[in-house]
Write a protein that holds these residues in place. Structure first.
Motif, PDB file in Angstrom:
ATOM      1  N   ALA A  26      27.827 -29.092 -32.118  1.00 58.65           N
ATOM      2  CA  ALA A  26      27.468 -28.749 -33.508  1.00 58.65           C
ATOM      3  C   ALA A  26      28.518 -29.292 -34.481  1.00 58.65           C
ATOM      4  O   ALA A  26      28.189 -29.789 -35.568  1.00 58.65           O
ATOM      5  N   THR A  27      29.787 -29.242 -34.088  1.00 55.34           N
ATOM      6  CA  THR A  27      30.871 -29.740 -34.950  1.00 55.34           C
ATOM      7  C   THR A  27      30.776 -31.249 -35.139  1.00 55.34           C
ATOM      8  O   THR A  27      30.951 -31.763 -36.246  1.00 55.34           O
ATOM      9  N   ILE A  28      30.516 -31.963 -34.052  1.00 56.89           N
ATOM     10  CA  ILE A  28      30.392 -33.434 -34.133  1.00 56.89           C
ATOM     11  C   ILE A  28      29.302 -33.795 -35.137  1.00 56.89           C
ATOM     12  O   ILE A  28      29.453 -34.691 -35.965  1.00 56.89           O
ATOM     13  N   PHE A  34      33.147 -39.125 -34.650  1.00 60.80           N
ATOM     14  CA  PHE A  34      33.097 -39.685 -33.302  1.00 60.80           C
ATOM     15  C   PHE A  34      33.576 -38.630 -32.294  1.00 60.80           C
ATOM     16  O   PHE A  34      34.574 -37.941 -32.545  1.00 60.80           O
ATOM     17  N   PRO A  35      32.909 -38.512 -31.132  1.00 60.77           N
ATOM     18  CA  PRO A  35      33.290 -37.477 -30.158  1.00 60.77           C
ATOM     19  C   PRO A  35      34.532 -37.849 -29.342  1.00 60.77           C
ATOM     20  O   PRO A  35      34.456 -38.117 -28.141  1.00 60.77           O
ATOM     21  N   LYS A  36      35.682 -37.831 -30.005  1.00 62.44           N
ATOM     22  CA  LYS A  36      36.941 -38.245 -29.359  1.00 62.44           C
ATOM     23  C   LYS A  36      37.278 -37.387 -28.142  1.00 62.44           C
ATOM     24  O   LYS A  36      37.753 -37.895 -27.130  1.00 62.44           O
ATOM     25  N   GLU A  37      37.041 -36.081 -28.284  1.00 63.64           N
ATOM     26  CA  GLU A  37      37.411 -35.181 -27.174  1.00 63.64           C
ATOM     27  C   GLU A  37      36.619 -35.519 -25.916  1.00 63.64           C
ATOM     28  O   GLU A  37      37.162 -35.533 -24.808  1.00 63.64           O
ATOM     29  N   GLY A 156      31.502 -48.287 -33.496  1.00 62.14           N
ATOM     30  CA  GLY A 156      32.201 -48.924 -34.610  1.00 62.14           C
ATOM     31  C   GLY A 156      33.666 -49.174 -34.346  1.00 62.14           C
ATOM     32  O   GLY A 156      34.045 -49.721 -33.290  1.00 62.14           O
ATOM     33  N   ASP A 157      34.502 -48.769 -35.298  1.00 66.31           N
ATOM     34  CA  ASP A 157      35.931 -49.066 -35.180  1.00 66.31           C
ATOM     35  C   ASP A 157      36.638 -48.208 -34.123  1.00 66.31           C
ATOM     36  O   ASP A 157      37.844 -48.334 -33.937  1.00 66.31           O
ATOM     37  N   GLU A 158      35.906 -47.347 -33.431  1.00 69.70           N
ATOM     38  CA  GLU A 158      36.497 -46.622 -32.294  1.00 69.70           C
ATOM     39  C   GLU A 158      36.463 -47.497 -31.040  1.00 69.70           C
ATOM     40  O   GLU A 158      37.102 -47.184 -30.043  1.00 69.70           O
ATOM     41  N   ALA A 159      35.681 -48.582 -31.088  1.00 70.30           N
ATOM     42  CA  ALA A 159      35.568 -49.461 -29.914  1.00 70.30           C
ATOM     43  C   ALA A 159      36.744 -50.425 -29.853  1.00 70.30           C
ATOM     44  O   ALA A 159      37.241 -50.890 -30.882  1.00 70.30           O
ATOM     45  N   ASP A 160      37.194 -50.736 -28.625  1.00 68.10           N
ATOM     46  CA  ASP A 160      38.269 -51.721 -28.431  1.00 68.10           C
ATOM     47  C   ASP A 160      37.709 -53.118 -28.255  1.00 68.10           C
ATOM     48  O   ASP A 160      38.375 -54.099 -28.505  1.00 68.10           O
ATOM     49  N   PHE A 161      36.479 -53.195 -27.756  1.00 69.83           N
ATOM     50  CA  PHE A 161      35.842 -54.513 -27.634  1.00 69.83           C
ATOM     51  C   PHE A 161      34.352 -54.355 -27.867  1.00 69.83           C
ATOM     52  O   PHE A 161      33.796 -53.256 -27.718  1.00 69.83           O
ATOM     53  N   ARG A 199      24.645 -38.099 -35.749  1.00 72.79           N
ATOM     54  CA  ARG A 199      25.570 -38.236 -36.880  1.00 72.79           C
ATOM     55  C   ARG A 199      26.999 -38.542 -36.452  1.00 72.79           C
ATOM     56  O   ARG A 199      27.822 -38.963 -37.268  1.00 72.79           O
ATOM     57  N   GLY A 200      27.292 -38.377 -35.149  1.00 72.06           N
ATOM     58  CA  GLY A 200      28.650 -38.689 -34.697  1.00 72.06           C
ATOM     59  C   GLY A 200      28.753 -40.057 -34.047  1.00 72.06           C
ATOM     60  O   GLY A 200      29.779 -40.378 -33.454  1.00 72.06           O
ATOM     61  N   ASN A 201      27.703 -40.888 -34.176  1.00 76.01           N
ATOM     62  CA  ASN A 201      27.747 -42.117 -33.356  1.00 76.01           C
ATOM     63  C   ASN A 201      28.447 -43.311 -34.027  1.00 76.01           C
ATOM     64  O   ASN A 201      28.579 -44.369 -33.433  1.00 76.01           O
ATOM     65  N   ASN A 202      28.930 -43.106 -35.245  1.00 74.84           N
ATOM     66  CA  ASN A 202      29.771 -44.107 -35.921  1.00 74.84           C
ATOM     67  C   ASN A 202      29.160 -45.514 -35.864  1.00 74.84           C
ATOM     68  O   ASN A 202      29.841 -46.490 -35.546  1.00 74.84           O
ATOM     69  N   SER A 203      27.881 -45.596 -36.202  1.00 70.63           N
ATOM     70  CA  SER A 203      27.155 -46.869 -36.120  1.00 70.63           C
ATOM     71  C   SER A 203      27.313 -47.598 -37.455  1.00 70.63           C
ATOM     72  O   SER A 203      26.605 -47.308 -38.413  1.00 70.63           O
ATOM     73  N   ILE A 204      28.230 -48.550 -37.498  1.00 69.33           N
ATOM     74  CA  ILE A 204      28.587 -49.188 -38.776  1.00 69.33           C
ATOM     75  C   ILE A 204      28.544 -50.713 -38.657  1.00 69.33           C
ATOM     76  O   ILE A 204      28.323 -51.247 -37.571  1.00 69.33           O
ATOM     77  N   SER A 205      28.764 -51.385 -39.782  1.00 63.42           N
ATOM     78  CA  SER A 205      28.681 -52.852 -39.793  1.00 63.42           C
ATOM     79  C   SER A 205      29.998 -53.491 -39.364  1.00 63.42           C
ATOM     80  O   SER A 205      31.073 -52.914 -39.565  1.00 63.42           O
ATOM     81  N   CYS A 206      29.878 -54.675 -38.806  1.00 60.66           N
ATOM     82  CA  CYS A 206      31.080 -55.395 -38.371  1.00 60.66           C
ATOM     83  C   CYS A 206      31.002 -56.838 -38.879  1.00 60.66           C
ATOM     84  O   CYS A 206      30.061 -57.568 -38.566  1.00 60.66           O
ATOM     85  N   GLU A 207      32.001 -57.208 -39.670  1.00 61.13           N
ATOM     86  CA  GLU A 207      32.072 -58.557 -40.244  1.00 61.13           C
ATOM     87  C   GLU A 207      32.949 -59.411 -39.321  1.00 61.13           C
ATOM     88  O   GLU A 207      34.013 -58.969 -38.877  1.00 61.13           O
ATOM     89  N   LEU A 208      32.500 -60.626 -39.019  1.00 61.16           N
ATOM     90  CA  LEU A 208      33.300 -61.543 -38.183  1.00 61.16           C
ATOM     91  C   LEU A 208      33.604 -62.775 -39.022  1.00 61.16           C
ATOM     92  O   LEU A 208      32.703 -63.563 -39.340  1.00 61.16           O
ATOM     93  N   ASN A 209      34.868 -62.934 -39.414  1.00 60.53           N
ATOM     94  CA  ASN A 209      35.263 -64.063 -40.269  1.00 60.53           C
ATOM     95  C   ASN A 209      36.211 -64.976 -39.509  1.00 60.53           C
ATOM     96  O   ASN A 209      37.359 -64.613 -39.256  1.00 60.53           O
ATOM     97  N   ASP A 210      35.752 -66.189 -39.128  1.00 61.42           N
ATOM     98  CA  ASP A 210      36.592 -67.128 -38.372  1.00 61.42           C
ATOM     99  C   ASP A 210      37.276 -66.438 -37.196  1.00 61.42           C
ATOM    100  O   ASP A 210      38.494 -66.549 -37.003  1.00 61.42           O
ATOM    101  N   VAL A 211      36.500 -65.714 -36.417  1.00 57.71           N
ATOM    102  CA  VAL A 211      37.062 -64.974 -35.274  1.00 57.71           C
ATOM    103  C   VAL A 211      37.124 -65.907 -34.057  1.00 57.71           C
ATOM    104  O   VAL A 211      36.101 -66.424 -33.611  1.00 57.71           O
TER     105      VAL A 211
END
Ligand code: FAD
Length: 380
Positions: A26-28, A34-37, A156-161, A199-211
């Motif tokens: 419920a808190t998430i 993001f469900p860090k725990e 999103g930004d919680e991912a390492d790859f 609502r906790g799934n942190n589904s956001i946009s990712c920009e790739l600039n000269d990556v």
């Protein structure tokens, strides 16, 4: 000497679900976080490496195990289940073709709980048609250079790859599937997730600039991306999504059953004593078991290499996504005003249930693909 007992992935996830996921669900949702725990618990139990082969230190699970695990997580928290599923799909991609030292090192790190992954397929320009990306890879020496924007990147930004799908460097080559470290120069996440559910799934946009991505991070041969989508990612994601949605349906049904047996009128009768409520209970339990049995059977077919597996895999998501909407609606109906309020988690299950149908492959696209398959018409 006594042999040490190794719990199964199902035993592990049940423990994590009871101790960490259920109490925080419920808190998430409320805090949209993001469900860090839960991810800490997945790391500590080895579940982050469910789909990493044992040779790289993982649990060596298969798609049947994935379905079982996400179904259990989804029964308690849809957001956590979706985040875990996307991580597992990304892991499965690398596990399917660990051909370079770089890719093997990802697997070892995932198994050690050091890396969380995700899929970055969707783009605004092509929407639900994730298999026709617009972004392109260009060769720059020992690197592929990526430019473009991915949308709806869960974790999103919680991912390492992330595993990105991109047009290969030349038109004839097709698509590339590449592993991109999110701390590479030029990778930027933007926005916040504001969905009605998950609502906790942190589904956001990712920009790739000269990556710049080392060539050793291409999974499979250059240009193999389309095959990888349909033979590796699709079975994993579609089965997993079916598992998540079956879990959500089971959670809504369990909540409704508990409510109607415990809600007593002053007459001493419970809601469960009313025939109309019993009919709803019967419908819900049938739908949940039908979807669950179907998806586990489809997973078995996929794991054993059955020639009809892909049809069953696609059908499983159709069934699970349509069933979860039916079941969560009925669960809210039998729980009445209490179900409509945040008193009970039924409204959360109902909101979370809406995502599966619009996540690619969406129910419309699956209906087209299943219809074509049974009619003997090629998908493309
Ligand atoms: C919670 C959530 C998490 C997500 N996580 C990820 C992720 O981690 N990684 C990722 O890559 N993507 C992710 N996605 C994106 C998702 O998979 C889809 O790509 C996205 O939802 C498409 O949205 P859209 O509005 O662009 O759809 P549109 O393409 O605009 O489609 C809108 C509607 O039209 C229908 N439609 C479109 N074309 C056809 C057709 N030819 N025939 C019939 N019907 C059609 C679709 O089925 C859909 O119902 C996520 C989405 C959600 C909601």
């Amino acid at each position: 000497m006594t042999a040490s007992y190794n719990p199964t992935p199902i035993e592990l996830v049940k423990q994590v679900a009871n101790e960490v996921i259920a109490p925080l669900a419920a808190t998430i949702d409320q805090e949209k976080r993001f469900p860090k725990e839960a991810f800490r618990a997945f790391r500590d139990t080895g579940l982050l490496g469910l789909l990493v082969p044992k040779t790289y230190g993982g649990l060596g699970g298969n798609l049947g195990d994935l379905v079982s695990v996400v179904e259990i997580i989804g029964e308690y928290c849809g957001s956590t289940a979706m985040c875990y599923l996307m991580h597992s799909c990304a892991t499965f991609v690398i596990s399917s073709h660990p051909t370079t030292e770089a890719l093997q090192s990802y697997l070892r790190e995932i198994a050690r709980g050091k890396k969380i992954g995700t899929l970055a397929f969707s783009e605004t320009g092509t929407g639900a048609h994730f298999y026709i990306p617009e972004i392109k890879a260009t060769h720059k020496g020992d690197y592929l250079q990526l430019n473009g924007r991915k949308s709806f990147v869960t974790n999103g930004d919680e991912a390492d790859f992330l595993i990105a799908i991109t047009n290969a460097s030349s038109q004839e080559l097709g698509l590339d599937m590449v592993v991109v470290d999110t701390d590479t120069i030029g990778v930027h996440f933007e926005g916040t997730w504001e969905g009605i559910g998950l609502r906790g799934n942190n589904s956001i946009s990712c920009e790739l600039n000269d990556v710049n991505i080392p060539l050793s991070n291409i999974v499979g041969e250059e240009g193999d991306g389309m095959d990888m989508i349909f033979n590796v990612v699709a079975p994993a994601f579609i089965l997993g999504s079916s598992g998540v949605n079956t879990g959500l349906a089971r959670g809504a049904y369990r909540t409704a059953l508990d409510h109607v047996t415990n809600r007593k009128y002053t007459t001493g009768k419970s809601l469960a004593d009313i025939p109309a409520i019993q009919y709803y209970l019967a419908e819900m339990c049938c739908y949940v078991e039908a979807a669950s049995t179907f998806v586990h059977d489809a997973a078995k077919k996929a794991v054993s290499g059955d020639s009809t597996a892909m049809l069953h895999v696609m059908q499983s998501k159709l069934l699970a996504c349509e069933n979860v909407n039916l079941v969560t609606n009925k669960a809210m109906q039998v729980c009445g005003g209490n179900g409509y309020s945040k008193e009970l988690p039924v409204e959360r299950y109902l909101r979370d249930a809406k995502a599966g149908s619009v996540m690619a492959p969406t129910v419309e696209i699956l209906k087209e693909w299943v219809g074509k398959t049974v009619a003997g018409i090629p998908l493309f």
